[in-house]
Design an enzyme around this catalytic site. Structure first.
Site, short mmCIF file in Angstrom:
data_model
loop_
_atom_site.label_atom_id
_atom_site.label_comp_id
_atom_site.label_asym_id
_atom_site.label_seq_id
_atom_site.Cartn_x
_atom_site.Cartn_y
_atom_site.Cartn_z
CG LEU B 208 -2.63 0.29 0.85
CD1 LEU B 208 -3.01 -0.33 0.06
CD2 LEU B 208 -3.26 0.28 2.27
CB CYS B 209 4.17 1.99 1.53
SG CYS B 209 4.98 1.05 2.04
CB THR B 210 4.07 0.70 -3.61
OG1 THR B 210 5.78 -0.25 -3.15
CG2 THR B 210 4.69 1.40 -5.03
#
Lengths: 582, 427
Positions: B208-210
């Site tokens: 998700l952080c990407t």
């Protein structure tokens, strides 16, 4: 509620055709689709005739341009129990016309033609075959010499020819491609297409590496954890080479050592106990640090005479191959950079920067190749320049281009034995290797179909000799074959003595004949099963074989992926296939 | 129309080709097999269920009808879309929007005399065990792993050792591009779909952080629009991936994001592909796999030749390559095995993290699990009261909730049965 502006229509919304063909365009793209729509396929049908019709179904659905069915049979009741593209009202009508009509319903954009003639009558003038892009011929052919005529003409005109057998639980098809059939877009596995050229970096890449990694120890944790692995590998290569006389790690153990050096650079005093980018770097050491090399497929291309000696009318493929070979020599074994970059842990802007560095290099390599191509065109006095996008596609896929060397079909005749001397070694190895791993080779299935052809040839000659005032003298044991009815025990017998002859002078190495117990047993079983079938097709085997043949036809027409080279058999009892280069 | 039970016996002339195999033994047919009338009767009275009337299903219905089966049922919950027409050959442009099961059944029934095809326009989960009990075998042409696992678990659960009729062979096909596979499952007798689950691992999700902070690929921008932007701007609406307006919105959001990060390559077609998880599909591959499944169904129903043991994979990307082999039944298969399956877990993981991991692990792939140990409930999705009561466990570490090596039962609304796992702490 949040106010939302109405969405304007998509900038490049799909057309009706793109919607209908969406699931296949994702495989062969617009260029493949165009080739398919430009193709005219000819089906020369015979026997129960299901496998050919099922093949066409799988070509008409994706939108082949045009199909023609040649078939002289009238629909009989037994056809309705095996052929889906007929109905009750078809009884007694032309099978060519009825199957053509029901196939046509599948896709109105495709043009269908029915010719109610025997294959023999249709190819009386073989030049009629030149009207087609590709021919599918169903065996066994009824008239003696017919298969040979069609094969020879297709070979002369460079028209791909598929020869298909389907009986009972077994099927076979052979593909006769032109002597040289090059494929540029082979669709290799994306993971295998990466060429990062880490052992031969160019100035722009090194400058960016120094900019990002020059002060590695002083980077913040966030920055340190986001240095793209590719730059890490370049950096540690510099470190390594400084103490190794400028040489990169070469052997497996050196690469392991190098991977350990890279891994030691990771910061571990964090929650994860390591860094993802360093993990990616060590995981890629083995596959990314290989000196430039070329695939055997490309080597075949470089070594072909057509590549070495260009003519004014050489195919575009050879002009480009020659240019790439020149590039390869001038650049000390490097191929043009494909320019694709795998995903890796990185800040967006760094990744895009690297991507652009790779793309720029790919463009400059392409320009170098294009310049060579243009010079060759000038030297050869060629009028029509090769399109830029064609050169670009070749440069991107150079490592994976494939040259298939087509061979004429082997035609089994009752009057002479086939000369297997040029294939004896390969076929012998096939039988040996399968035996070694404890499996039965499927090669005897192919030979059983050849025996069937031979037997049909014999019957056809006998019929001919009855009609003609002077009986042919060259039929061995012709009198033994009583009548034109399929004499099943005779077929098996005919099959048994059909053992490929070996020329002991040309091929001194002995190789297993059908007399070996394993091959003989498989062969006997196949013959018995074909005898049980008595010429019948099973719908499932016809549908399955029609699927396989259609896949191969699509690959040949689109010149994408890699077609069978050149003979494939299917065993519906064991549910296995095998491919032989015959 | 020919009637099955009482009408005059139709002539066998139509089935002359087929009868060559039903009236005569072959070199590899079982020596004890009795060809002839009994075999033909057995084939004609075998009731077969086809699950899916899509790319594979259309082919399967045609093939079974031309293999001599007379009583076929078909289930599909979908309606016909224009993108089906390049391979689902029983449908025409005028059929777009109609029920696949009903359309396909009517077409084959009309084309082939004497076959009865009963459609059901709905979900397999709508039917109970008694329904599945009426069939001789089940042939699946599905694109969803979840539906395969459901029917597999149901058929395994139905097996009653005292009653041989309760064992329903399951023949399953699947395709992707030029590749595919066919397999024969004899529930409880050989490897089931669950035993083979790790051969069909889900694609790794992008963190998700990407998506949120460092997109690099066009697909990252599309997933961002799909997961984050939609939730932010249109969370009150249910995303319908078949609605062109919704796809267009996602496409434009993705495009704008890609431009912001200078990422090239976002297209409408790619947006659709990522959001709907589109798998390329062509007529020829469906033909191969469906016919392979029906060839096995025919051999099982008639015993005219031995059938597949038990898996064939087909690949047509480079030449033709098949690999036919026997997959092993697993002792610790959560569906057909007797032992609980070992799952190695980090004891410091929270229960929530563990539940998330069940969705991604190749050997589990459970999205909405309810978990309990022998004596207590760890987390329950339903009813709401129990969910509230067990929710505090979500933030607890596994080591606070279970012993090392303790067995847990996991149930999921997608499946009829509970899975047994043994949690082993990693050191």
């Amino acid at each position: 509620m949040v106010e939302r502006p109405t969405t304007p229509p998509p900038l490049q919304g799909p057309t009706a055709k793109e919607k209908k063909y969406d699931r296949q365009l994702r495989l062969w793209a617009a260029s493949g689709q165009q080739a398919l729509e430009d193709a005219k396929v000819l089906l020369l049908n015979t026997g129960p005739g299901v496998v050919g019709v099922e093949t066409l179904k799988n070509l008409i659905l994706p939108g082949v341009g045009d199909y023609t069915i040649v078939d002289d049979v009238d629909v009989a009741e037994k056809d309705l129990g095996v052929n889906f593209f007929l109905e009750e009202s078809s009884l007694g009508k032309s099978r060519a016309e009825e199957t053509c009509k029901f196939l046509q319903e599948l896709n109105l954009e495709v043009k269908g033609h029915a010719i109610q003639k025997s294959v023999e009558a249709f190819v009386e003038k073989p030049t009629i075959l030149d009207n087609y892009t590709l021919i599918i011929l169903i065996g066994p052919t009824k008239a003696s010499g017919l298969l040979e005529n069609i094969s020879q003409h297709a070979w002369k005109s460079s028209i791909p020819l598929f020869y298909v057998h389907c009986a009972g639980f077994f099927s076979h098809f052979s593909v006769q491609l032109p002597a040289q059939f090059p494929i540029i877009d082979t669709h290799p596995d994306p993971a295998s297409t990466q060429d990062l050229r880490l052992l031969n970096p160019w100035p722009e890449l090194l400058i960016f590496m120094r900019e990002k990694v020059g002060n590695l120890p002083w980077l913040s944790d966030h920055e340190h954890g986001h240095v793209p692995y590719l730059l890490l590998l370049l950096h540690f290569l510099v470190v390594w080479k400084a103490t190794r006389n400028g040489k990169p790690p070469a052997s497996y153990s050196e690469k392991k050592e190098f991977a350990a050096l890279v891994a030691a650079g990771a910061r571990t005093n964090n929650a994860e106990g390591g860094e993802e980018n360093f993990d990616e770097a060590t995981a890629n050491v083995l596959k990314s640090l290989n000196p430039p090399s070329i695939s055997s497929g490309l080597r075949d291309v470089f070594e072909a005479d057509d590549c070495k000696i260009l003519k004014n009318d050489s195919a575009n493929f050879w002009i480009m191959a020659h240019a790439i070979e020149k590039f390869h020599t001038a650049n000390k074994g490097l191929l043009p950079l494909p320019g694709a970059l795998p995903d890796m842990k990185a800040q967006s802007s760094d990744y895009i920067k690297i991507q652009n560095i790779y793309k720029a290099k790919a463009r400059s390599d392409l320009a170098e190749v294009t310049a060579i191509v243009r010079q060759l065109e000038k030297d050869l006095d060629r009028r029509t320049p090769i399109e830029d996008k064609e050169i670009e596609a070749f440069c991107k896929g150079a490592q994976f281009v494939k040259l298939i060397k087509g061979r004429p079909l082997r035609v089994a005749k009752s009057t002479e034995s086939l000369d297997w001397s040029d294939r004896a070694e390969v076929l012998s190895m096939e039988l040996e290797n399968q035996k070694m791993v404890g499996l039965d080779s499927l090669l005897p299935i192919y030979f059983a179909f050849l025996a069937l052809d031979r037997h049909n040839d014999e019957i056809s000659r006998l019929e001919q000799s009855r009609r003609e005032p002077n009986p042919l003298k060259d039929i061995p044991g012709a009198r033994d074959v009583s009548g034109a009815v399929f004499p099943s025990p005779k077929f098996a017998e005919s099959a048994h003595f059909y053992t490929p002859a070996v020329n002991s002078e040309k091929d001194p190495k002995p190789w297993p004949r059908f007399d070996t117990p394993e091959a003989r047993e498989t062969f006997d079983n196949v013959v018995k099963e074909l005898d049980r079938a008595n010429g019948a097709e099973l719908h499932n085997i016809a549908a399955l074989t029609g699927g396989m043949v259609a896949q191969e036809v699509i690959k040949v027409i689109t010149k994408q992926y890699v077609p069978v080279d050149n003979t494939c058999v299917f065993d519906g009892i064991a549910s296995k296939t095998a491919v032989f280069n015959i | 129309m020919t009637t099955l039970a009482n009408g005059p016996k139709p002539s066998r002339e139509r089935w002359r080709y087929l009868d060559n195999f039903l009236n005569k033994p072959g070199p590899t047919s079982d020596p004890d097999w009795l060809p002839g009338e009994q075999t033909i009767n057995g084939l004609e009275t075998s009731k077969v269920l086809v699950i899916g009337a899509g790319g594979l299903g259309c082919e399967i219905l045609k093939n079974l009808a031309l293999s001599g089966f007379k009583d076929i049922h078909v289930i599909d919950m979908d309606t016909i879309d224009v993108s089906n027409l390049n391979r689902q050959f029983l449908f025409r442009e005028a059929d777009v929007g109609k029920s696949k099961a009903e359309c396909a059944a009517a077409f084959v029934e009309k084309r082939i005399q004497g076959v009865k095809i009963t459609p059901f326009n709905g979900k397999i989960q709508d039917k109970a065990e008694e329904y599945y009990m009426q069939f001789k075998m089940v042939v699946c042409g599905l694109d969803s792993i979840e539906a395969r696992r459901w029917i597999n678990a149901t058929l395994v659960g139905m097996v009653d050792m005292e009653n041989p009729e309760s064992l329903k062979p399951l023949i399953d096909g699947g395709t992707e591009g030029f590749k595919g596979q066919a397999r024969v499952i004899l529930p409880t007798m050989n490897a089931c779909i669950e035993c083979q689950l790790d051969m069909h691992a889900p694609r790794a999700a992008v963190p998700l952080c990407t998506l949120a902070t460092i997109p690099r690929q066009p697909a990252h921008c599309i997933e961002w629009a799909h997961i984050i932007a939609w939730e932010e701007h249109r969370k009150d609406e249910v995303l319908d991936t078949d609605d062109p307006e919704h796809i267009t919105w996602l496409y434009q959001k993705a495009l704008a994001r890609a431009q912001e990060f200078n990422i090239p390559g976002v297209t409408y077609s790619m947006t659709q592909g990522v959001v709907k998880n589109i798998i390329p599909a062509i007529a020829s591959t469906n033909a191969i796999i469906a016919a392979s499944c029906c060839n096995e169904a025919f051999k099982i129903a008639t015993s005219c030749n031995p059938w597949l043991q038990n898996y064939m994979m087909y690949s047509g990307d480079e030449g033709v390559y098949t690999y036919t082999f026997e997959t092993e039944q697993k002792e610790d298969c959560p569906v057909c095995g007797n032992l609980a399956k070992n799952l190695t877990v980090n004891p410091n993981m929270t229960l929530q993290e563990f539940i998330d991991s069940l969705g991604e692990r190749a050997e589990a792939q459970l999205k909405k699990p309810t978990l309990r140990t022998e004596e207590k409930s760890l987390y329950s999705q339903f009813p709401a009261s129990l969910r509230e009561q067990t929710a505090p466990n979500l933030t607890k570490k596994l080591s606070e909730l279970v012993e090392n090596g303790e067995e847990i039962g996991v149930s999921d609304p997608a499946f009829a049965i509970a899975f047994k796992y043994k949690l082993v702490f990693s050191s």
